[in-house]
Write an enzyme that holds these catalytic residues in place. Structure first.
Site, PDB file in Angstrom:
ATOM      1  N   HIS A  17      41.515  40.598  45.847  1.00  0.00           N
ATOM      2  CA  HIS A  17      41.080  39.225  46.150  1.00  0.00           C
ATOM      3  C   HIS A  17      41.687  38.233  45.157  1.00  0.00           C
ATOM      4  CE1 HIS A  17      37.282  41.288  47.912  1.00  0.00           C
ATOM      5  NE2 HIS A  17      38.072  40.933  48.914  1.00  0.00           N
ATOM      6  N   LYS A  41      26.064  43.481  56.238  1.00  0.00           N
ATOM      7  CA  LYS A  41      26.641  44.462  55.316  1.00  0.00           C
ATOM      8  C   LYS A  41      25.613  44.916  54.288  1.00  0.00           C
ATOM      9  CE  LYS A  41      31.525  43.594  55.515  1.00  0.00           C
ATOM     10  NZ  LYS A  41      32.757  43.427  54.751  1.00  0.00           N
ATOM     11  N   ARG A  94      45.936  44.331  54.321  1.00  0.00           N
ATOM     12  CA  ARG A  94      46.322  45.532  53.576  1.00  0.00           C
ATOM     13  C   ARG A  94      47.057  46.513  54.478  1.00  0.00           C
ATOM     14  NH1 ARG A  94      40.219  46.249  51.792  1.00  0.00           N
ATOM     15  NH2 ARG A  94      40.235  45.746  53.999  1.00  0.00           N
ATOM     16  N   SER A 131      36.336  46.290  48.792  1.00  0.00           N
ATOM     17  CA  SER A 131      35.033  46.172  48.132  1.00  0.00           C
ATOM     18  C   SER A 131      34.137  47.348  48.489  1.00  0.00           C
ATOM     19  CB  SER A 131      34.348  44.864  48.542  1.00  0.00           C
ATOM     20  OG  SER A 131      35.097  43.771  48.088  1.00  0.00           O
TER      21      SER A 131
HETATM   22  O1  PNS Z   1      35.349  39.886  53.787  1.00  0.00           O
HETATM   23  P1  PNS Z   1      34.649  39.970  55.115  1.00  0.00           P
HETATM   24  O2  PNS Z   1      33.233  40.405  54.927  1.00  0.00           O
HETATM   25  O3  PNS Z   1      35.412  40.816  56.091  1.00  0.00           O
HETATM   26  O4  PNS Z   1      34.598  38.467  55.691  1.00  0.00           O
HETATM   27  C1  PNS Z   1      34.197  38.202  57.014  1.00  0.00           C
HETATM   28  C2  PNS Z   1      34.145  36.679  57.298  1.00  0.00           C
HETATM   29  C3  PNS Z   1      33.209  35.980  56.343  1.00  0.00           C
HETATM   30  C4  PNS Z   1      35.535  36.101  57.182  1.00  0.00           C
HETATM   31  C5  PNS Z   1      33.678  36.537  58.778  1.00  0.00           C
HETATM   32  O5  PNS Z   1      32.458  37.204  58.930  1.00  0.00           O
HETATM   33  C6  PNS Z   1      33.533  35.079  59.208  1.00  0.00           C
HETATM   34  O6  PNS Z   1      34.512  34.413  59.460  1.00  0.00           O
HETATM   35  N1  PNS Z   1      32.286  34.603  59.322  1.00  0.00           N
HETATM   36  C7  PNS Z   1      32.000  33.249  59.745  1.00  0.00           C
HETATM   37  C8  PNS Z   1      31.279  33.254  61.099  1.00  0.00           C
HETATM   38  C9  PNS Z   1      32.185  32.822  62.221  1.00  0.00           C
HETATM   39  O7  PNS Z   1      32.750  31.750  62.201  1.00  0.00           O
HETATM   40  N2  PNS Z   1      32.290  33.684  63.263  1.00  0.00           N
HETATM   41  C10 PNS Z   1      33.001  33.404  64.489  1.00  0.00           C
HETATM   42  C11 PNS Z   1      34.495  33.229  64.379  1.00  0.00           C
HETATM   43  S1  PNS Z   1      35.434  34.668  64.282  1.00  0.00           S
END
Ligand code: PNS
Length: 163
Positions: A17, A41, A94, A131
């Site tokens: 990150h 999560k 990745r 993570s």
């Molecule tokens: O690191 P992560 O946990 O994979 O991150 C996921 C994240 C936060 C990027 C994803 O859950 C997200 O974009 N959440 C916001 C909710 C949203 O807008 N959802 C609909 C569009 S895809």
């Protein structure tokens, strides 16, 4: 300078990150790290602990000028981007598995609000770090200190000492 949002749960914030953050800032962007609650999560660190570890890391790495940390509010990421005037979302890739996960989200965000996603390929030396694996290895007694910035390592140790 354009503003971009780097969203994620960062549980914990890893060297992968950090590398992404540094590279997005080096491209000339003002980077907003948006830390999500992510109730789906099984997290180890609470939201404020994760944010504090990221803030300390940015200070230590001299990135506080170009990068800030915020909570990603519940709701749509594109609404948060719009509120901040952010031109794009940044995500790291990745592997092809990541691309399979990211592609529908990126397309959805573009469909909803024409918010683009900038994908940066993860540094090959860091591409095995996630993570969730870091949490698992740490929980099973493995050493993850060379995969995390020191503040994340401290936060993980403190969390496991109290649980
Ligand atoms: O690191 P992560 O946990 O994979 O991150 C996921 C994240 C936060 C990027 C994803 O859950 C997200 O974009 N959440 C916001 C909710 C949203 O807008 N959802 C609909 C569009 S895809």
């Amino acid at each position: 300078m354009s503003t971009v949002v780097l969203p994620g749960s960062f549980d914990p914030f890893t060297l992968g990150h950090l590398d992404l953050t540094r590279r997005a800032a080096a491209l000339g962007h003002h980077v907003i790290i948006a830390v999500s609650h992510n109730p789906s999560k099984q997290g180890t660190l609470d939201l404020e602990t994760r944010k504090a570890a990221i803030t300390r890391t940015l200070e230590e790495r001299d990135l506080s000028q170009s990068v800030e940390v915020r909570t990603l509010p519940r709701g749509l990421l594109v609404d948060f981007c719009r509120e901040l005037g952010a031109s794009a979302v940044v995500r790291g890739l990745r592997s092809q598995l990541d691309l399979a996960y990211e592609e529908p989200m990126a397309r959805m965000n573009h469909h909803l609000a024409e918010v683009d996603t900038l994908f940066l390929l993860t540094d090959a030396t860091l591409s095995h770090i996630s993570s969730s694996l870091v949490r698992e290895v740490h929980a099973l007694g493995g050493d993850v200190s060379d995969m995390l910035p020191a503040p994340s390592m401290d936060a993980l140790r403190t969390a496991s000492a109290v649980s």
